[in-house]
Scaffold this active site. Structure first.
Site, PDB file in Angstrom:
ATOM      1  N   ASP A   1      59.755  17.801 -56.777  1.00  0.00           N
ATOM      2  CA  ASP A   1      60.954  18.597 -57.053  1.00  0.00           C
ATOM      3  C   ASP A   1      60.803  19.434 -58.315  1.00  0.00           C
ATOM      4  O   ASP A   1      60.308  18.943 -59.339  1.00  0.00           O
ATOM      5  CB  ASP A   1      62.152  17.664 -57.284  1.00  0.00           C
ATOM      6  CG  ASP A   1      62.912  17.357 -56.009  1.00  0.00           C
ATOM      7  OD1 ASP A   1      62.816  18.149 -55.046  1.00  0.00           O
ATOM      8  OD2 ASP A   1      63.609  16.327 -55.980  1.00  0.00           O
TER       9      ASP A   1
ATOM     10  N   GLU B   1      70.360  17.658 -46.582  1.00  0.00           N
ATOM     11  CA  GLU B   1      70.945  16.418 -47.106  1.00  0.00           C
ATOM     12  C   GLU B   1      72.438  16.352 -46.798  1.00  0.00           C
ATOM     13  O   GLU B   1      73.194  17.292 -47.101  1.00  0.00           O
ATOM     14  CB  GLU B   1      70.709  16.337 -48.634  1.00  0.00           C
ATOM     15  CG  GLU B   1      71.300  15.076 -49.247  1.00  0.00           C
ATOM     16  CD  GLU B   1      70.821  14.786 -50.662  1.00  0.00           C
ATOM     17  OE1 GLU B   1      69.952  15.511 -51.171  1.00  0.00           O
ATOM     18  OE2 GLU B   1      71.317  13.800 -51.242  1.00  0.00           O
TER      19      GLU B   1
END
Ligand code: KIV
Length: 267
Positions: free
Chosen positions: A89, A185
């Site tokens: 990330d 998500e």
């Protein structure tokens, strides 16, 4: 020179899994010991997620995580793996401009050994710039933890028709900008299934239903060793396992056989 007999999966291997209709298994990893075990089980992707801010560092959000933290944990993970694809990330505020994103993505790849970087939101300018520099990018839509102070709570996104259509169109924009992977998500399962079937790139879901091309969970959640409350979409794979390795294997198989997530773990 010692030759490593196993080479890591590439972005092309991930695309081929989708073309063949084989589900992609992904788990977060933050250190060398778990990296070696997850790799040994055969999990396709390890995500060095900025969730480490919560599950490793003990913060309430992912916001305090720095690029130096991400480089450190990416290196721990990439040094111990053989086959799994490693993605990392870009943390909060590390990709506010294309130049800053490229500098930080380069650190994740050169020092951290990551093969791909993931960034949250519809930053098509940043995605295009990174891809032009030879940096594979994974988009992340739906619930964006780095936006928690605007969202107010970790909750399902895309529940209204307008919100759902925006996420669907943003997914196409990210693909057009050159993203090679997309994480969705906490979105309704039917929306995620539609996006997965429309996009050519693999879509990895977390709380996004079984219709995605693959699944990711936070390691501590699925082993039920987290310090916070386990999210509804996650599952305690330790419950029916004799060891951590057994739990990881059960997760891997459940993803490959599309038995996880069930409706109980979807929205
Ligand atoms: O940081 C992370 O672990 C993630 C997953 C929740 C997808 O981004």
């Amino acid at each position: 020179m010692i030759q490593n007999p196993v080479t890591p999966l590439t972005v092309h291997d991930l695309a081929a899994l989708k073309r063949r209709g084989e589900k992609i298994s992904c788990l977060t990893a933050y250190d060398a010991s778990f990296s070696a075990l997850i790799d040994h089980i055969g999990i396709d992707i390890m995500l060095v997620g900025d969730s480490l801010g919560m599950v490793v560092q003990g913060h309430d959000t992912t916001l305090p995580v720095t690029i130096t933290d991400m480089v450190y944990h990416s290196r721990c993970v990439s040094l111990a793996r053989q086959r799994s694809f490693v993605m990392a990330d870009l943390p909060f505020m590390s990709y506010t401009t294309p130049a800053l994103a490229a500098k930080n993505a380069a650190r994740l790849m050169q020092q951290g050994g990551a093969q791909m970087v993931k960034l949250e939101g519809t930053r098509v300018d940043i995605v295009r710039f990174l891809v032009d520099q030879g940096i594979p990018v994974c988009g992340h839509l739906g619930l964006l933890p780095q936006m928690i102070n605007q969202l107010g709570a970790y909750k399902v996104q895309g529940k209204t028709p307008d919100e759902a259509e925006k996420i669907r169109l943003d997914a196409h924009l990210l693909q057009q900008a050159g993203a090679s992977l997309l994480v969705l998500e906490c979105v309704p399962a039917d929306l995620a299934a539609t996006i997965s079937s429309e996009l050519a790139i693999p879509v990895i879901g977390i709380g996004a239903g079984v219709g995605c091309d693959g699944q990711v969970l936070v390691l501590q959640d699925m082993l039920n060793i987290g310090i916070g409350k386990r999210p509804r979409f996650s599952k305690d794979f330790m419950q029916e396992a004799d060891s951590i390795a057994d739990a990881l294997r059960a997760y891997h198989l459940a993803v490959k056989q599309a038995t996880f997530p069930s409706s109980q773990h979807s929205f």
